[in-house]
Design a protein around this motif. Structure first.
Motif, PDB file in Angstrom:
ATOM      1  N   LEU A 235       0.832  -1.200   0.000  1.00  0.00           N
ATOM      2  CA  LEU A 235       0.000   0.000   0.000  1.00  0.00           C
ATOM      3  C   LEU A 235       0.869   1.253   0.000  1.00  0.00           C
ATOM      4  O   LEU A 235       0.551   2.237  -0.675  1.00  0.00           O
TER       5      LEU A 235
ATOM      6  N   ASP B 239       2.023   1.812  -3.475  1.00  0.00           N
ATOM      7  CA  ASP B 239       0.920   2.324  -4.289  1.00  0.00           C
ATOM      8  C   ASP B 239       0.663   3.802  -4.002  1.00  0.00           C
ATOM      9  O   ASP B 239       0.368   4.586  -4.919  1.00  0.00           O
ATOM     10  N   VAL B 240       0.761   4.192  -2.740  1.00  0.00           N
ATOM     11  CA  VAL B 240       0.544   5.597  -2.370  1.00  0.00           C
ATOM     12  C   VAL B 240       1.615   6.483  -2.987  1.00  0.00           C
ATOM     13  O   VAL B 240       1.320   7.560  -3.520  1.00  0.00           O
TER      14      VAL B 240
ATOM     15  N   VAL C 298      -7.209   4.196  -3.508  1.00  0.00           N
ATOM     16  CA  VAL C 298      -5.908   4.674  -3.037  1.00  0.00           C
ATOM     17  C   VAL C 298      -5.676   6.110  -3.488  1.00  0.00           C
ATOM     18  O   VAL C 298      -5.288   6.978  -2.699  1.00  0.00           O
TER      19      VAL C 298
ATOM     20  N   VAL D  72      -6.900   7.511  -0.034  1.00  0.00           N
ATOM     21  CA  VAL D  72      -5.738   7.256   0.820  1.00  0.00           C
ATOM     22  C   VAL D  72      -4.662   8.324   0.648  1.00  0.00           C
ATOM     23  O   VAL D  72      -4.133   8.844   1.634  1.00  0.00           O
TER      24      VAL D  72
END
Length: 260
Positions: free
Chosen positions: A21, A24-25, A135, A139
């Motif tokens: 994650l 991905d961020v 995301v 996010v």
């Protein structure tokens, strides 16, 4: 034995998902369109719930560090170095840690609860079905907001903590203002300030990332949301102290002390 192995594999899998994650961020941060409105909204919220607790906590932190170090330096006959030791301890260690603890406890828990509520209402799944990246849309603005707030609050906490330590050293321990400032200026260097800011960036990113990750993986309805909120705060605290240790060791290895 089997339960222990299962727990280890589960923890390793979750850590891998957290790292995925995070990657991905980092990629989604540079993807257009930039979610400026959501970022500003999250930034204002995290800052509004964190600024007052951070300011209030930083005063006793700076005072306790100064009083403790002042007691030790007086026993060793090195009162002249009290200012340098106190200020460096606040800037390098206490300030970024206190800032991130407040950001994670106040802002991170709210971020986790909001995303957890959206997840159990299947809003996240609906966004993915419609081709909208959760995301990128949800996010990234929250992680960026937590990071920027941590950096800005770190400067405020450092200033308030140093000021509180200075006042307590002069008023309670009988130190002289000139000696406090002179010892700091003689031993401190610019990298000491930079390492505090670098820690704030890493810690703020970590707090926002863990809160978002746990918020995207609740189990058991409303009770599950409450569970992941508690877990996000605890996990952030544990990772925070471990990462701080790594940063401190690397800094002390790479940056020689002034005058060394």
């Amino acid at each position: 034995m089997g339960a222990g192995v299962s727990f280890g594999r589960g923890a390793a899998a979750q850590f891998g998902q957290l790292c995925a994650l995070g990657a991905d961020v980092l990629v989604a941060m540079f993807r257009r369109p930039v979610q400026w409105r959501e970022f500003v909204r999250q930034f204002w919220f995290v800052a509004s719930v964190s600024i007052l607790p951070a300011a209030l906590v930083s005063i006793p932190f700076g005072a306790v560090i100064t009083l403790q170090l002042g007691s030790l330096t007086s026993q060793l006959g090195a009162e002249a170095f009290n200012g340098a030791a106190s200020v460096l301890a606040v800037i390098q260690q206490a300030s970024p840690i206190v800032t991130t603890l407040v950001v994670a406890g106040a802002g991170g828990s709210a971020i986790c609860a909001e995303l957890g509520s959206r997840t159990i209402r299947e809003e996240i799944d609906a966004m993915e079905v419609l081709g909208v990246s959760a995301v990128h849309r949800l996010v990234v603005p929250r992680v960026l907001a937590a990071t920027v707030v941590a950096v800005l609050l770190n400067g405020m906490v450092g200033f308030v903590g140093v000021s509180g330590g200075y006042v307590f050293n002069v008023l309670v321990q009988g130190g002289t203002p000139g000696a406090f400032l002179a010892s700091f200026s003689s031993l401190a260097q610019l990298p000491d300030l930079w390492i505090g800011e670098i820690k704030a960036v890493a810690f703020g990113f970590l707090a926002g990332l863990v809160a978002s990750y746990r918020g995207l993986h609740p189990k058991g309805g409303a009770k599950g949301v409450g569970d992941v909120v508690n877990q996000s705060v605890v996990i952030t605290f544990l990772l925070l102290f471990f990462v701080n240790f790594v940063f401190s060791v690397i800094y002390l290895r790479l940056v020689p002390a002034k005058g060394a």
